[in-house]
Enzyme design. Sequence first.
Site, mmCIF file in Angstrom:
data_model
loop_
_atom_site.group_PDB
_atom_site.id
_atom_site.type_symbol
_atom_site.label_atom_id
_atom_site.label_comp_id
_atom_site.label_asym_id
_atom_site.label_seq_id
_atom_site.Cartn_x
_atom_site.Cartn_y
_atom_site.Cartn_z
ATOM 1 N N ASP A 95 0.342 -5.620 -3.062
ATOM 2 C CA ASP A 95 1.514 -5.075 -3.760
ATOM 3 C C ASP A 95 1.655 -3.562 -3.673
ATOM 4 O O ASP A 95 2.725 -3.021 -3.965
ATOM 5 C CB ASP A 95 1.549 -5.547 -5.224
ATOM 6 C CG ASP A 95 0.256 -5.267 -5.993
ATOM 7 O OD1 ASP A 95 -0.392 -4.236 -5.743
ATOM 8 O OD2 ASP A 95 -0.096 -6.089 -6.870
ATOM 9 N N HIS A 110 -6.305 -7.291 2.659
ATOM 10 C CA HIS A 110 -5.382 -8.353 3.066
ATOM 11 C C HIS A 110 -4.025 -7.823 3.507
ATOM 12 O O HIS A 110 -3.051 -8.565 3.545
ATOM 13 C CB HIS A 110 -5.227 -9.381 1.933
ATOM 14 C CG HIS A 110 -6.486 -10.165 1.686
ATOM 15 N ND1 HIS A 110 -6.716 -10.912 0.546
ATOM 16 C CD2 HIS A 110 -7.607 -10.305 2.436
ATOM 17 C CE1 HIS A 110 -7.915 -11.487 0.617
ATOM 18 N NE2 HIS A 110 -8.480 -11.124 1.739
HETATM 19 P P1 OAD Z 1 -6.533 -15.665 -7.701
HETATM 20 O O1 OAD Z 1 -5.177 -16.105 -8.104
HETATM 21 O O2 OAD Z 1 -7.373 -16.592 -6.920
HETATM 22 O O3 OAD Z 1 -7.370 -15.271 -9.003
HETATM 23 C C1 OAD Z 1 -6.827 -14.412 -9.983
HETATM 24 C C2 OAD Z 1 -7.923 -14.107 -10.978
HETATM 25 O O4 OAD Z 1 -7.372 -13.197 -11.940
HETATM 26 C C3 OAD Z 1 -8.440 -15.317 -11.766
HETATM 27 O O5 OAD Z 1 -9.863 -15.338 -11.733
HETATM 28 C C4 OAD Z 1 -7.933 -15.076 -13.182
HETATM 29 O O6 OAD Z 1 -8.834 -15.553 -14.175
HETATM 30 C C5 OAD Z 1 -7.839 -13.564 -13.212
HETATM 31 N N1 OAD Z 1 -6.869 -13.023 -14.181
HETATM 32 C C6 OAD Z 1 -5.728 -13.580 -14.647
HETATM 33 N N2 OAD Z 1 -5.116 -12.758 -15.513
HETATM 34 C C7 OAD Z 1 -5.878 -11.644 -15.602
HETATM 35 C C8 OAD Z 1 -5.797 -10.415 -16.334
HETATM 36 N N3 OAD Z 1 -4.773 -10.162 -17.168
HETATM 37 N N4 OAD Z 1 -6.774 -9.500 -16.158
HETATM 38 C C9 OAD Z 1 -7.816 -9.743 -15.316
HETATM 39 N N5 OAD Z 1 -7.946 -10.871 -14.619
HETATM 40 C C10 OAD Z 1 -7.004 -11.819 -14.748
HETATM 41 O O7 OAD Z 1 -6.346 -14.242 -6.961
HETATM 42 P P2 OAD Z 1 -7.358 -13.494 -5.971
HETATM 43 O O8 OAD Z 1 -8.762 -13.712 -6.378
HETATM 44 O O9 OAD Z 1 -6.861 -12.106 -5.838
HETATM 45 O O10 OAD Z 1 -5.278 -14.034 -0.008
HETATM 46 O O11 OAD Z 1 -7.070 -14.274 -4.638
HETATM 47 C C11 OAD Z 1 -7.754 -13.918 -3.494
HETATM 48 C C12 OAD Z 1 -6.901 -14.170 -2.300
HETATM 49 O O12 OAD Z 1 -6.477 -15.535 -2.284
HETATM 50 C C13 OAD Z 1 -5.593 -13.391 -2.272
HETATM 51 O O13 OAD Z 1 -5.745 -12.058 -1.802
HETATM 52 C C14 OAD Z 1 -4.763 -14.206 -1.343
HETATM 53 C C15 OAD Z 1 -5.062 -15.572 -1.908
HETATM 54 O O14 OAD Z 1 -4.896 -16.654 -1.045
HETATM 55 C C16 OAD Z 1 -4.451 -14.037 1.035
HETATM 56 O O15 OAD Z 1 -3.258 -14.208 0.929
HETATM 57 C C17 OAD Z 1 -5.147 -13.785 2.337
#
Ligand code: OAD
Length: 241
Positions: A95, A110
Amino acid sequence: MSKAHSDRLVVLTGAGVSAESGIPTFRGAGGLWEGHHPEDLATPSAFRADPDRVWRFYEWRRSIVADHAPNAAHRLLASIEACVPNFDLITQNVDGYHQEAGCPSVIELHGSLWSLRCTQCAHRWKDRRVPLLPPLPTCPMCGSLARPDVVWFGESLPADAIQRATTAASQAGTMLVIGTSSLVYPAAGLPHLARRAGACVVEINPEATPLSPECDRVYRGAATEQLVKWWGEAQSRWLTT
Ligand code: OAD
Ligand code: ZN
């Protein structure tokens, strides 16, 4: 100075850090992948089969990000960067909010929603227009179809980004992991690498993740509230040295 006592602070962020801005995460209820097969929207073969559909997905994501703004967690990380001499920020997010909040040299693992790449020649460029379509964007150098300069499933991460991230993680004294489900590799491997190299690994997340049991400290809760708490407890390490 041993790695265990290094004052290098390395932060790894995921979609959860932008959740308080109003940007959907990927997994879980209301996540971007709910009701979608990522392979229909975020793979090279999906793009070859239907570039219009894939571009409309990215157009939608660009418009959500453009309609919202970085939050207090992004801004606090920028303030922390300003007072920690050895600081690296690695993000899985596309973003651009960390940069908008004032972090100058973010390692984007990414890619970026605001960067485009030619499907034929190696040309890459920035384009922040919203809306961007129609028509489908083309390369200003050769006129071929452009694609989002993001990493899709089955693709390698940008070599310079993974190289910088690996170096940072292996030299971290503290690794702070915020708002990622820690499921997607190679990003999810970075905290393990840091830990093996002697770093103190800290997680901020409202939910347990596969990384949680490996952490020295876990702050359960939303990014801003818990980052304020962590920084309140940890800052003397950097501010008095
Ligand atoms: P996810 O959607 O897999 O995980 C989001 C995480 O944020 C979860 O563990 C939630 O518990 C946490 N979360 C939710 N609300 C929150 C808040 N207010 N404060 C802190 N944490 C919170 O997203 P990513 O781990 O970023 O890749 O996903 C990794 C990758 O998977 C992304 O970059 C994307 C996706 O497929 C690609 O597109 C290559
Ligand atoms: Zn081109």
